[in-house]
Structures are given as C-alpha cells and as structure tokens.
Design a protein around this motif. Structure first.
Motif, short mmCIF file in Angstrom:
data_model
loop_
_atom_site.label_atom_id
_atom_site.label_comp_id
_atom_site.label_asym_id
_atom_site.label_seq_id
_atom_site.Cartn_x
_atom_site.Cartn_y
_atom_site.Cartn_z
N VAL A 438 -9.20 8.35 -0.70
CA VAL A 438 -8.87 6.93 -0.66
C VAL A 438 -8.43 6.57 0.76
CG1 VAL A 438 -7.39 5.13 -1.62
CG2 VAL A 438 -8.16 7.01 -3.08
N PRO A 439 -9.21 5.80 1.48
CA PRO A 439 -8.90 5.50 2.89
C PRO A 439 -7.54 4.84 3.09
CG PRO A 439 -11.17 4.89 2.38
CD PRO A 439 -10.51 5.21 1.07
N ASP A 440 -7.17 3.92 2.23
CA ASP A 440 -5.89 3.21 2.39
C ASP A 440 -4.86 3.74 1.41
OD1 ASP A 440 -7.24 2.29 0.18
OD2 ASP A 440 -6.63 0.19 0.45
N ALA A 441 -4.80 5.08 1.26
CA ALA A 441 -3.94 5.71 0.26
C ALA A 441 -2.47 5.36 0.47
CB ALA A 441 -4.14 7.22 0.27
N ALA A 442 -1.99 5.42 1.72
CA ALA A 442 -0.57 5.16 1.99
C ALA A 442 -0.18 3.75 1.58
CB ALA A 442 -0.27 5.40 3.46
N GLU A 443 -1.08 2.78 1.87
CA GLU A 443 -0.80 1.39 1.50
C GLU A 443 -0.75 1.23 -0.01
OE1 GLU A 443 -2.81 -3.05 2.09
OE2 GLU A 443 -3.52 -1.34 3.27
N ARG A 444 -1.70 1.86 -0.72
CA ARG A 444 -1.72 1.74 -2.18
C ARG A 444 -0.55 2.47 -2.83
NH1 ARG A 444 -6.33 -0.23 -4.64
NH2 ARG A 444 -8.05 -0.74 -3.24
N ALA A 445 -0.12 3.59 -2.24
CA ALA A 445 0.98 4.36 -2.81
C ALA A 445 2.35 3.82 -2.41
CB ALA A 445 0.87 5.82 -2.39
#
Length: 1000
Positions: A438-445
C-alpha cells in the motif's frame, strides 16, 4: 493411526444414566422406549454401543437393527430382519416357536424389494427367520405380521429382559415405521425396552419420520433424549485419547473446529490438521447435504459462507441477486434442511462451522472474489452494516488492499477498546503484512511503521505472546536504525528489556535497559528516561546488581514525582519493596504490603493496567511467601477479577496471578478449586502453559491415571519453549512425585538432578524452589536405602546413599546461595528445608522424629497435603522409637486429610503403614490390621523373618534346624501366597501388607 473403535466414552455420563434407567425398568419387568436424537457424528452409535455393553453386563439380552440409506426405495422391515437374525441362528429349542408369519414374510420379500437389487440379495434377506416355526398363518395381512414380531420380542423378554436398539431410523422404510409404532404401543407390559436413534439434522419439514415422532412421544413410557454437542472439555479428552502426546495447540484447534461433534474431531485429527483445508472425506459428507438443495438455496448458502458464520437478511438479499419471493423460498429450504439456523437476533448462521468451511472450499476463486467484493461494497454503502473487522476481511478477499489496511487498523482499535488483545494483535499484524503493498500506508494507518510495530508488540504482550512481542520490537529497532530518533529507540529498548525479562533472558534484558539509559539524558526529566530508569532498576535487581539498581530506582522515583508519572512511580516502588527482602529484618511483610498498597493507588490513578496487575501480583506474593494464605487468596481474587475485566488475563502478570491462584488453592487444600482454575480455560498462550501444567499437582496427588499423559504434554511444551522455569518446575515436580509413588528411586533422582541443573542455569542464586524437588526425590531414594539396609545389601545401600547425599548437597547449595545472594526466605521454603533434613536423616537410617516434627510444624502454616505427608513419615519415625500412641495420632490426622483431598496414593501408604504396625486406622475401606498367623504357618513366619534379613536357604535351614530343601519349600510357599516373583519382592510385599514379622 488412532483406533477410533477403541476410544473411551467421554462427555455422555448424564445421557448414559438416563438410558440405563430405562434398562433398569426392564429388569423390574416394565416396558419403555427412548427416542435418541442427535446430529450426524455427534456420538449416537458410540453411546448405544456403551449402553449395549452395560446392559449385557446386567443380564439383559440385546438385539440391534440398523437402517440403511437406500434412497426413496427402501427394503421393507430391514432393521427388524437385522435385529432378529441372531435369534434364528440359535439351535432348535432355543428360539421361540410359533413365528411362521415372520418366516413367510421374509421368504416373500423378493416381491417387496427394489427391482435393481439382485435376486440373490433379496433371497439372503429372507433367510434369517426361515425356521422359526411351522404353524400356518391365518392370512397374509400386516396385523398378523406385526403381532408375530411383537410375540417374538415378548417371548424373548419373558425369559430374559430385552433391549432392542434400532439405529438410524430416519432412513427407515414406511413399513418399518408402522411396525415401530405398533411395537411401542403393543409392548406396554413386557420387560422390553426399545431405543430408537435418528439424525435430528436430517429431519426436514416434510420428512416422513416427523409426524411419527410427534405421535410416539405421547405414548406412556416413551421419552425423547436429545444428544447435543459434546462439551469442549470432553472433545479435548477424546482427542488426547486418540492421539496421545499430540501438541496442545493441535488439541485446541480440533476442539475449536469440531464444535462438539466427535466424528468431525476424529476426521480433523486423522487428517493431521496440516492446514486449513478440510479433509476430503469430511468435505464430501458435508457437501452431500448441500447438494440436496435447489440452486437458489445453494446460492444463498454460498453468499452466507463468504459473509461469515452469522449473516443478516439484508446482506443476503443485497448480494444473492434473487427476487424477494425466490429468496424467501431459498432461505426457508436451507433452514428446514437444518443447514442454516435462525439466531435470536434474527441473523442466519450455519448449523456447524465446518459446514461453512466445506461450502467455502467448493467455491471457485473468481466466484469467491466476486462475492467478497459485493459484500464489501454493501458494507461500505450501508452505515452500521458491519464492523471494521468485517470490512477488512472482505476488502482483503476482494483484493482491495488499501481499504483492507485502513479497516484492519480500525478493527485493532475496536478490539483494544473491547479488551480483546489477541484479536487486536491479529488485526495489527494483518496491517503490517499489507504495509509493503500500500503506497500511502502511513497515511491510511495514521502512524509510521515503527509505531505500528510497537503497538503490535504491546498487544502481543497483553495477549501473552511474549516471544512474538520480542520479535516485533527487534524489527522496530532494525527499522529505526542507529540514526533514528534517540527517544523512539530508547522507548523500544526499555520495552524490549521488559519483555526479555518476562521470558527469563535477564542478561539480554539488562543490556537493553542499559542501551535505553545511554540514549536519553537524565536531565531534563522525561517520560522515556523515567521509564528507562524504572526498567533498568528491575533488570539490575534480577541480576543482584543492587547498587546499580538502587541508583536507577532513586532516579525513576524522583523523575516520576516531578512529571506526575504515577505508573512509573508505582512500578519502581514495587521493585524497591521487593528488593528490600535481601536484607533480613529490614522490613516486615506488613511494611512491604503498606508500600505496595500506596503503589496500587497510584497505578490505578494512572490507568496503566499492566503496572496495576504487577502491584496486585506482589500484594498476593508477599503474604503467600509469609505463609498467610487467606490474605494471598484475597488479593489473588481481586487481581483475577481485574484481569478479566480488562481483558488482560493472559498478559504476563495475568497469567502469573492465575498460576499463583492454582498453587495457593492446592496448598490450602482446595484441590477442586485449584484444578478448576487450572483446567477451566479456553485457548491458552504457550507462555502461560505452566498454568495448565499446575493442575498436575492435584492429578498426581490424587493418583489420576491421566497425570502421566499430561506430563508428556507439559514436557513437550517445555522443550519447545526452552527457558520457562515455572513450567519446568511444575512438570519436574509432577514427574518426580509420580516416580516416587511408583517406587522408582532411580528415575526420581535423575529427574531431580537434571531439573536442579536447569534451574541453576536460568535463575542462578535465586533457585530456592529446587529444594522441593530434591526433598521429594530423596523420599524414594531413602526408601531404597532402607530396603537395602534391611536385606543387608551393602552394594545397593552404598549406591542409594550416595545418590541421596548428592540430592541433599544440591538442595543445601541452593539454600546457601540464596541466603548469600538474595536474602532470607519465607514459610514454605523453611518447611521444605526442614523436610529435606528429615529425609536426609532417614537416608542415613536415623528415625529422627524431632526432625520430622519440625517438618510437620513447618508445613503447619497452611500446606495441608505436605503436612499430612510429613505426618506419615513422622508416624514411621515414632514407631521406630516405640511411640505407638504418638504414631497412631499422626496417622489418624494424616488419614483425615488424605480422605478429604482424595489423595489416593497417600491414603494407600497410610493404610500400609497402619497394617504393618498393627495400628487401628479409622478410614473407610481400610480394613482390619492383617495378622500374619492368618496368612502363614508358624514355620513360614519364621522363614519370612529370616528372608527379611537376607538369609539364603542354607542359612535358613541351619538357623531353624531344617534341611535346605525343606527351607526351599517354605520359601516357595511364601512366594506363592504373596504372588511374588522373587525373595526381595516377597519381603517388600509382606512389609507393605503389614505381614512382616517383628525383628527378633
């Protein structure tokens, strides 16, 4: 491969009692009937087999008939032909006469059977009753036929009460159902019991057996017995019996998936649980029921299977793609065929989880992805339609990985708020697995990967998965690297130190806490530095680095006061309070408790449940070590309630509190409560396996045969975990005691020496617990030395004396090291030290009643069982100094405890001593004291006395002025009367039965 047919009957005591009550009524001359209902595989046949065996043992004749699934066209009267076949095989004059109606019916069966059956098979079915009689039939009507069968059964029952078992009546043909109705109505006054079994899950709404059952239960003397799923404990017992030594994780998996169905459990076990895939044979059985439904109903089942075990009506309607009328018909069909069940909340659920697994396994990959996507879309578009966990599951199933990651993190937060740390960890690890995709994993988490790893580690600690927590934190350290934020790295280091200490890697824990201290300066005070210092104090104290620990503790307390960190203050206060025990007399238990109660107030104010449980654990340990059991049990109860309330019962201190509760109840003599606390568990993390192993204390004390099997499991778990000293101690103590009661001193000594070495390796100077192991093993070794001394076997005496002295030396070394490196010890340790010295005296051949009195008094602090065991040895010592009255008093006191606890081995030892000493013992079933004169002739008594002194036949003859041959005859007679295989065994048996003559 396990032998299924030999499995024991488990979990059906109540149902078997009800069935046997019906059998007993037949013995009293009364008829009866039982309609036994249960799902396929739930254990009906096994129960009926046990019933038949028990009935036969009571003098009941048993006839069994089986129905066979032949589709819509059945064989008329097949179960009755089956059950009467043994009767017709009896010799002439044995079988009842006057039954030509049955013979004629069977001879003419070929006209009734399916034309697809070979003529030879039809003829075979007609043979069983061919020669039951020769009286002509009045006509060929069914009334005469039914009456003929009833008369056969009545006549059989007139001689011997009769149990008739008809199995699988859901497959019975129409004629057999009519005959069953007639028999249950007709045999009302005969000593005949009919037990009829059928599958409840096969009885759909239009099944022809349903109206018959409704009619039969209204008949006098006919009752219905529902055989529900086996309790989890019974399934676990079944699985352990089928696969002795199977890992407990395997047992738990089978229990969870079988849901009380014995057949499912056997199939899962036979398949080896190699993965999540169902065994092929079990899948075929389950899908055969699904394939009986129409296409619309099968589509509904596929939607429900993908949706989950429980599914709402609106979701099925949205995804199934059926018109409302068609949907209702499909759901009705699935429910009426007992594949779906309507829950109290209106949701549909599968009758059994494995049925859902089978339907899922039958789906094509593309169809499964499509259904997951449809369900995920419905949940996303419908507010409140599903949980975050459901959304995450279906997003993963439809390959929407970004949505799955976000939903997994949300699901973890929900699980944390609900007090479900195991589920929280599962969701967080799912998010970690998705992170690289997931490229934007930090933003989603909503956090970076290192923070997510730390959160996962915290959940793992709370769930009792300490090794997993260590792995996650080490991964976080690698991710942060040497150039990462010092504060973040220090936080990981001190948390890692805490986890390492809890898996008993104290040196590694000290290295990590030292690293945390080096990364963050003491000034200005900070939360990270304060917790690093608090943790460092604990790791230093564990390694007896007292000055370094005191300095870290002072710093942590001062900084915690400045910053208002109540949790760190409370944690440090506990470390200081416990370390004060290294200075004997410096503090009293009351003073330590007062400090801990202050720490408890602060811990509760902080909201840190981990620290709160640590404080509560120590509040329980302090009185326990002081021998104040009621106070210890009080705090244990409070702490366990708190752990359950917070969902942290398998965190480190949650598990330790349960362990302490099991042991404290055992010591206090509440053996039922102790075993219930150890055994009444759901799935247990491996690091908490010692809690379950603690139940061995009671099992061994009661002589439970299952103890040996549980030891094998515990030993295997200890091997997998490595450094788990509490598990090692519980397992070794059980094995040593088993060997001691079995009279195997060599095994007991070997096990004790090996356990002492391992504990020394892991705990160093703080290994006082090994005194118990050494003292327990010393008992059978001292017995062996006493026997060798009696038989004048100098070589054996030297060998056993050396082995016993080695054990005593190991224990005394542990005591000396503890006093030098740790400090004083409490009441329990003092009692075991006294017991060790008393056993050592016995090893030397000294009665030493004073030492045994010290042991009895030492265990008087509240250790009910060990005090009774010490009284037994004290009685022996008193007899040796001719204090028979004192010995009798001790025996009676010990016997009362043994009887109350159900301590069978101790009870047997007390009875043997009473008989040997010819002392009365008021114990039910103990019997009178044996008199050698009633067993042996006077000359045999004299020969036995000399045998006990180790005399040969020639020496016996010389002393008694008889020939060597005559002495040999007397020895042979003694061996025969005792059932002994040799002279040594004869002496031992005579001694144990109180038949050994007094020395003279």
């Amino acid at each position: 491969m396990p032998q299924w047919d030999d499995r024991p009957l488990v979990g059906r005591a109540e149902e078997l009692t009800r069935l046997l009550a019906a059998v007993d009524r037949a013995l009293e001359g009364r008829a009866g009937g039982v309609l036994l209902a249960g799902d396929a595989g739930v254990g009906k046949t096994r129960l009926l087999d046990e019933l038949s065996a028990r009935a036969a043992g009571r003098g009941i004749r048993v006839l069994t008939g089986h129905c066979v699934d032949l589709g819509d066209v059945g064989l008329p009267y097949l179960p009755f032909v089956d059950l009467l076949r043994p009767v017709t095989a009896e010799p002439a004059g044995v079988s009842p006469v006057g039954q030509p109606a049955l013979a004629a019916m069977l001879e003419g069966r070929s006209a009734l059977v399916s034309p697809e059956l070979p003529a030879g098979d039809a003829a075979d079915l007609g043979r069983p009753l061919r020669h039951l009689g020769s009286r002509p039939l009045l006509d060929d009507g069914r009334l005469q036929l039914f009456e003929a069968v009833a008369t056969v059964l009545a006549e059989l029952g007139s001689g011997t009460p009769l149990l008739v078992v008809l199995e699988d009546v859901h497959w019975a043909d129409s004629s057999s159902r009519d005959l069953l109705r007639y028999l249950l109505s007709r045999l009302a006054e005969e000593p005949v019991v009919l037990v009829v079994s059928y599958r409840a899950d096969d009885l759909h709404r239009r099944h022809p057996l349903r109206p018959l059952l409704a009619e039969l239960v209204r008949l006098p003397g006919v009752e219905r017995l529902e055989l529900g799923p086996l309790p989890d404990a019974a399934v676990g017992e079944l699985v352990r019996g089928l696969a002795a030594g199977a890992p407990e994780s395997t047992v738990e998996d089978v229990v969870a998936r079988a849901e009380g169905n014995a057949f499912y459990a056997e199939e899962l076990l036979a398949a080896g649980l190699a993965g999540e895939t169902l065994p092929l044979a079990l899948t075929d059985v389950l899908l055969a029921r699904v394939e009986q439904l129409g296409e619309a109903a099968q589509r509904v089942l596929r939607v429900a299977a993908v949706a989950g075990r429980r599914v709402r009506h609106d979701l099925v309607a949205a995804v199934a793609g059926l018109a409302p009328v068609e949907l209702e018909a499909a759901l009705t069909e699935a429910v009426h065929h007992h594949l779906l069940v309507v829950s109290d909340d209106g949701r549909y659920r599968f009758r059994h989880a494995l049925l859902r697994e089978a339907v899922l396994a039958d789906l094509l990959p593309g169809e499964r992805v499509r259904l997951h996507a449809s369900i995920a879309a419905h949940l996303a578009a419908t507010p409140g339609a599903g949980t975050a966990a459901e959304r995450a599951h279906h997003a993963r199933g439809s390959n929407d990985l970004p949505a799955a990651l976000a939903a997994s993190v949300e699901a973890a937060e929900e699980a944390g708020r609900a007090g479900a740390p195991a589920e929280q960890l599962q969701h967080l690890e799912s998010a970690l697995a998705l992170w690289p995709a997931v490229p934007d994993a930090a933003e989603r988490a909503g956090r970076d990967q290192a923070r997510l790893l730390l959160d996962s580690a915290a959940a793992a600690r709370t769930a009792g998965e300490l090794h997993r927590a260590v792995g996650l934190m080490r991964t976080a350290l690698e991710l942060l690297g040497d150039g990462g934020d010092p504060g973040a790295r220090a936080q990981v280091h001190y948390r890692l130190a805490q986890a390492l200490a809890r898996i008993e890697d104290e040196s590694a824990a000290h290295r990590e806490s030292s690293a945390a201290m080096a990364l963050v300066p003491a000034q200005p005070p900070s939360s990270v530095r304060t917790w690093a210092a608090a943790t460092h104090a604990r790791t230093c104290y564990a390694l007896s680095r007292w000055e370094e620990g005191d300095a870290a503790a002072r710093e942590a307390l001062a900084a915690a006061d400045v910053l208002g960190l109540d949790s760190a203050w409370a944690d440090t206060a506990v470390s200081l309070a416990r370390s004060s025990a290294r200075e004997p007399g410096a503090t009293t238990p009351a003073e330590v408790t007062a400090r801990l109660e202050e720490a408890l107030v602060r811990a509760r104010r902080s909201g840190d449940t981990d620290v709160e449980l640590r404080v509560l654990f120590n509040l329980a340990v302090v009185p326990y070590e002081a021998g104040q059991l009621p106070a210890a049990l009080h705090w244990i109860g409070i702490a366990l309630d708190r752990a359950r309330e917070c969902g942290t019962q398998w965190s480190f201190y949650g598990a330790e509190l349960r362990h302490l509760g099991v042991v404290a109840r055992y010591v206090a003599g509440d053996w039922d409560g102790s075993l219930a606390l150890a055994e009444g568990l759901s799935r247990v993390p491996e690091m908490a396996g010692h809690v379950r192993a603690d139940g061995l204390l009671v099992q061994v004390g009661r002589g439970d045969p299952a103890a040996a099997e549980r030891v094998v499991w515990a030993r295997g778990l200890a091997g997998r975990l490595g450094a788990h000293v509490l598990l090692l101690l519980a397992t070794s103590a059980a094995e040593i005691d088993l060997a001691a009661w079995a009279g195997d001193p060599g095994t007991a000594a070997h096990l004790a020496q090996e356990a002492v070495r391992q504990v020394h390796r892991h705990w160093g100077v703080d290994r006082l617990a090994v005194v118990r192991l050494a003292a327990t093993a010393l008992a059978p070794v001292a017995d062996a030395a006493a026997t060798a001394r009696l038989q004048r076997d100098d070589a054996s005496l030297a060998r056993w004396t050396a082995a016993g002295e080695d054990l005593a030396a190991l224990a005394r070394s542990a005591v000396a090291d503890h006093l030098a490196g740790v400090g004083g010890y409490g009441a329990e340790a003092a009692a075991w030290v006294a017991r060790l010295e008393a056993e050592a005296a016995r090893l030397d051949g000294r009665p030493a009643p004073d030492l045994w009195r010290e042991a009895v008094d030492g265990f008087g602090y509240g250790h009910v069982y060990e005090q009774a065991r010490s009284r037994w040895r004290l009685a022996e010592a008193l007899l040796a100094v001719d204090d028979r009255e004192g010995a009798a008093t001790e025996l009676r006191a010990a016997a009362e405890v043994a009887e109350r606890l159900g301590a069978a081995p101790l009870r047997a030892a007390l009875v043997a001593l009473a008989r040997r000493a010819r002392l009365p013992l008021d114990l039910p079933g103990a019997g009178r004291v044996a008199d050698p004169a009633t067993v042996f002739t006077p000359r045999e008594t004299e020969v036995l006395r000399l045998l006990a002194k180790g005399r040969t036949n020639r020496q016996i003859g010389a002393e008694l002025y008889i020939s060597e041959k005559t002495a040999s005859v007397h020895v042979s007679n003694i061996l025969a009367k005792l059932g002994a295989g040799g002279r040594t065994e004869a002496v031992a048996l005579a001694a144990s039965r109180g038949l050994l003559p007094a020395a003279g």
